[in-house]
Scaffold this motif. Sequence first.
Motif, PDB file in Angstrom:
ATOM      1  N   LEU A  83       4.447  -1.537  -0.536  1.00  0.00           N
ATOM      2  CA  LEU A  83       3.839  -2.348   0.512  1.00  0.00           C
ATOM      3  C   LEU A  83       4.864  -3.468   0.966  1.00  0.00           C
ATOM      4  O   LEU A  83       5.149  -3.568   2.164  1.00  0.00           O
ATOM      5  N   THR A  84       5.090  -4.444  -0.079  1.00  0.00           N
ATOM      6  CA  THR A  84       5.618  -5.658   0.244  1.00  0.00           C
ATOM      7  C   THR A  84       7.138  -5.331   0.921  1.00  0.00           C
ATOM      8  O   THR A  84       7.436  -5.881   1.768  1.00  0.00           O
ATOM      9  N   HIS A  85       7.985  -4.283   0.329  1.00  0.00           N
ATOM     10  CA  HIS A  85       9.067  -3.805   0.345  1.00  0.00           C
ATOM     11  C   HIS A  85       9.155  -3.265   2.026  1.00  0.00           C
ATOM     12  O   HIS A  85       9.966  -3.768   3.098  1.00  0.00           O
ATOM     13  N   LYS A  89      10.866  -4.975   5.565  1.00  0.00           N
ATOM     14  CA  LYS A  89      11.898  -4.202   6.352  1.00  0.00           C
ATOM     15  C   LYS A  89      11.501  -4.405   7.582  1.00  0.00           C
ATOM     16  O   LYS A  89      12.096  -4.104   8.646  1.00  0.00           O
ATOM     17  N   LYS A  90       9.990  -4.589   8.091  1.00  0.00           N
ATOM     18  CA  LYS A  90       9.460  -4.735   9.543  1.00  0.00           C
ATOM     19  C   LYS A  90       9.577  -6.056   9.898  1.00  0.00           C
ATOM     20  O   LYS A  90       8.873  -6.652  10.857  1.00  0.00           O
ATOM     21  N   ASP A  91      10.179  -7.172   9.120  1.00  0.00           N
ATOM     22  CA  ASP A  91      10.291  -8.567   9.231  1.00  0.00           C
ATOM     23  C   ASP A  91       9.040  -9.207   9.580  1.00  0.00           C
ATOM     24  O   ASP A  91       8.810 -10.085  10.456  1.00  0.00           O
ATOM     25  N   ILE A  92       8.144  -8.884   8.542  1.00  0.00           N
ATOM     26  CA  ILE A  92       6.860  -9.510   8.674  1.00  0.00           C
ATOM     27  C   ILE A  92       6.952 -10.754   7.722  1.00  0.00           C
ATOM     28  O   ILE A  92       7.489 -10.772   6.625  1.00  0.00           O
ATOM     29  N   SER A  93       6.180 -11.804   8.227  1.00  0.00           N
ATOM     30  CA  SER A  93       6.155 -12.880   7.602  1.00  0.00           C
ATOM     31  C   SER A  93       5.591 -13.087   5.961  1.00  0.00           C
ATOM     32  O   SER A  93       4.851 -12.129   5.815  1.00  0.00           O
ATOM     33  N   LYS A  94       6.102 -13.838   5.246  1.00  0.00           N
ATOM     34  CA  LYS A  94       5.706 -13.729   3.947  1.00  0.00           C
ATOM     35  C   LYS A  94       4.042 -14.040   3.912  1.00  0.00           C
ATOM     36  O   LYS A  94       3.323 -13.674   2.957  1.00  0.00           O
ATOM     37  N   VAL A  95       3.656 -15.112   4.777  1.00  0.00           N
ATOM     38  CA  VAL A  95       2.245 -15.258   4.855  1.00  0.00           C
ATOM     39  C   VAL A  95       1.421 -14.099   5.143  1.00  0.00           C
ATOM     40  O   VAL A  95       0.497 -14.111   4.613  1.00  0.00           O
ATOM     41  N   ASN A  96       1.887 -13.401   6.052  1.00  0.00           N
ATOM     42  CA  ASN A  96       1.096 -12.370   6.505  1.00  0.00           C
ATOM     43  C   ASN A  96       1.103 -11.206   5.501  1.00  0.00           C
ATOM     44  O   ASN A  96       0.181 -10.387   5.342  1.00  0.00           O
ATOM     45  N   ILE A  97       2.097 -10.928   4.863  1.00  0.00           N
ATOM     46  CA  ILE A  97       2.257  -9.850   3.644  1.00  0.00           C
ATOM     47  C   ILE A  97       1.419 -10.439   2.790  1.00  0.00           C
ATOM     48  O   ILE A  97       0.526  -9.750   2.374  1.00  0.00           O
ATOM     49  N   ASN A  98       1.307 -11.361   2.207  1.00  0.00           N
ATOM     50  CA  ASN A  98       0.319 -12.079   1.181  1.00  0.00           C
ATOM     51  C   ASN A  98      -1.028 -12.023   1.586  1.00  0.00           C
ATOM     52  O   ASN A  98      -2.002 -11.421   0.775  1.00  0.00           O
ATOM     53  N   LEU A 136       7.295  10.935 -14.691  1.00  0.00           N
ATOM     54  CA  LEU A 136       5.942  10.235 -14.209  1.00  0.00           C
ATOM     55  C   LEU A 136       6.184   8.796 -13.916  1.00  0.00           C
ATOM     56  O   LEU A 136       6.079   8.139 -12.652  1.00  0.00           O
ATOM     57  N   ILE A 137       7.089   8.321 -14.565  1.00  0.00           N
ATOM     58  CA  ILE A 137       7.675   6.991 -14.337  1.00  0.00           C
ATOM     59  C   ILE A 137       8.506   6.781 -13.221  1.00  0.00           C
ATOM     60  O   ILE A 137       8.082   5.798 -12.080  1.00  0.00           O
ATOM     61  N   ASP A 138       9.365   7.651 -12.824  1.00  0.00           N
ATOM     62  CA  ASP A 138       9.920   7.720 -11.622  1.00  0.00           C
ATOM     63  C   ASP A 138       9.149   7.829 -10.530  1.00  0.00           C
ATOM     64  O   ASP A 138       9.405   7.141  -9.218  1.00  0.00           O
ATOM     65  N   TYR A 139       8.184   8.717 -10.428  1.00  0.00           N
ATOM     66  CA  TYR A 139       7.253   8.993  -9.451  1.00  0.00           C
ATOM     67  C   TYR A 139       6.583   7.926  -9.121  1.00  0.00           C
ATOM     68  O   TYR A 139       6.286   7.272  -7.846  1.00  0.00           O
ATOM     69  N   LEU A 140       5.981   7.155 -10.018  1.00  0.00           N
ATOM     70  CA  LEU A 140       5.142   5.776  -9.800  1.00  0.00           C
ATOM     71  C   LEU A 140       5.905   4.603  -9.423  1.00  0.00           C
ATOM     72  O   LEU A 140       5.612   3.851  -8.453  1.00  0.00           O
ATOM     73  N   LEU A 141       7.146   4.447  -9.900  1.00  0.00           N
ATOM     74  CA  LEU A 141       7.861   3.458  -9.424  1.00  0.00           C
ATOM     75  C   LEU A 141       8.393   3.702  -7.769  1.00  0.00           C
ATOM     76  O   LEU A 141       8.578   2.644  -6.953  1.00  0.00           O
ATOM     77  N   TYR A 142       8.677   4.917  -7.538  1.00  0.00           N
ATOM     78  CA  TYR A 142       8.975   5.167  -5.962  1.00  0.00           C
ATOM     79  C   TYR A 142       7.985   4.872  -5.080  1.00  0.00           C
ATOM     80  O   TYR A 142       8.311   4.194  -4.065  1.00  0.00           O
ATOM     81  N   ARG A 143       6.645   4.994  -5.980  1.00  0.00           N
ATOM     82  CA  ARG A 143       5.592   4.667  -4.733  1.00  0.00           C
ATOM     83  C   ARG A 143       5.105   3.113  -4.868  1.00  0.00           C
ATOM     84  O   ARG A 143       4.184   2.893  -4.262  1.00  0.00           O
TER      85      ARG A 143
END
Length: 159
Positions: A83-85, A89-98, A136-143
């Motif tokens: 979600l953060t990443h 990528k959409k240039d949303i500010s850290k404040v709005n992300i948090n 399983l690890i790869d799947y969850l990390l990708y998500r």
Amino acid sequence: MPMQTKKTYTVQEATRKLEHYCAYQERCHQEVRQKLVSMNMIPEAIDIIIVHLLEHNFLNEERFAKTFVSGKFKIKKWGIRRLTHELKKKDISKVNINQALAEIDITEYNEVFNVLAEKRANSITETNKYKKKQKLIDYLLYRGWETHLVYEKAKELFG
């Protein structure tokens, strides 16, 4: 061969079009700017239209971030890292992300993670225990789920 002329818009026409674009679905500044560029608007017109959209509450990055996080978490089951990443990528500010991430209920977050992990673990057809664990690890990390959660869950499910 007739020359293709690109459609041009007045500032008023483009403004109306973008009001509908933003009213239909929450948008971030970046999406609106790209849309205006694709409509061949000049930078001065783009700025005027974006200011109008902000003043009339068609465009609101805080609201966009909260809607984005809520939707992607509930529907796509994305973790905080993804979600953060995606918001960065959409240039949303850290404040709005948090602020958006703070709206996720931690109990619900953990429940979603556990259900997703167990459902996925049961659906992996691999017979080799180590390969199954890795899938399983790869799947969850990708998500976008946090590394410590992923590895603890994989250890719990596969030893």
